[in-house]
Design an enzyme around this catalytic site. Structure first.
Site: not given
Ligand code: 5GP
Length: 122
Positions: A33-34, A91, A99-100, A104, A106
């Site tokens: 994760d970034i 999530n 968010e994405v 996915h 984690h």
């Molecule tokens: P969500 O809230 O959708 O479960 O989490 C999305 C995750 O994707 C976040 O933890 C965020 O830091 C990670 N993320 C978003 N953009 C990027 C990216 O460009 N590269 C990587 N490696 N992780 C990302």
């Protein structure tokens, strides 16, 4: 929700955006994760275009589903998380602050992760 082929994980899958890859097979890609929220914070994504778990479990083939979940376990094991334990979390949708918009999981580990969820919700 329709799958947006320009979401950030779709672009990572196409190689348009770099990632710090830890694992890849026919069904899944895993990368750091970034913005890590634990000493180990890795994302595992299916290769197919699925936004949510509902999309995945209703539209993916049995082979895709099995391959993806096998990859999640393989990544956790390869990262050395199994002995001390870890958390896998997804999530899914608005209430979970997804968010994405590409499914996915984690993987969090490398320390005591505390309680499971924000307290005081019920
Ligand atoms: P969500 O809230 O959708 O479960 O989490 C999305 C995750 O994707 C976040 O933890 C965020 O830091 C990670 N993320 C978003 N953009 C990027 C990216 O460009 N590269 C990587 N490696 N992780 C990302």
């Amino acid at each position: 929700m329709a799958y947006d082929t320009d979401n950030i994980f779709a672009r990572i899958l196409r190689g348009e955006i770099p990632c710090n890859r830890v694992y890849e097979d026919d069904w899944a890609l895993a990368f750091h994760d970034i913005r890590p929220q634990a000493p180990v914070h890795v994302l595992v994504i299916p290769k197919g275009p699925y936004v949510t778990l509902e999309d995945f479990t209703t539209q993916a083939t049995t082979e895709e589903i099995a391959g993806f979940w096998r990859a999640v376990g393989t990544v956790a094991r390869d990262l050395g998380l199994s002995a001390d334990g870890y958390r896998f979390l997804a999530n899914n949708g608005r209430h979970a602050h997804q968010e994405v918009m590409h499914l996915h999981v984690h993987l969090f580990g490398g320390c005591d992760l505390g309680g499971m969820i924000k307290r005081g919700l019920v």
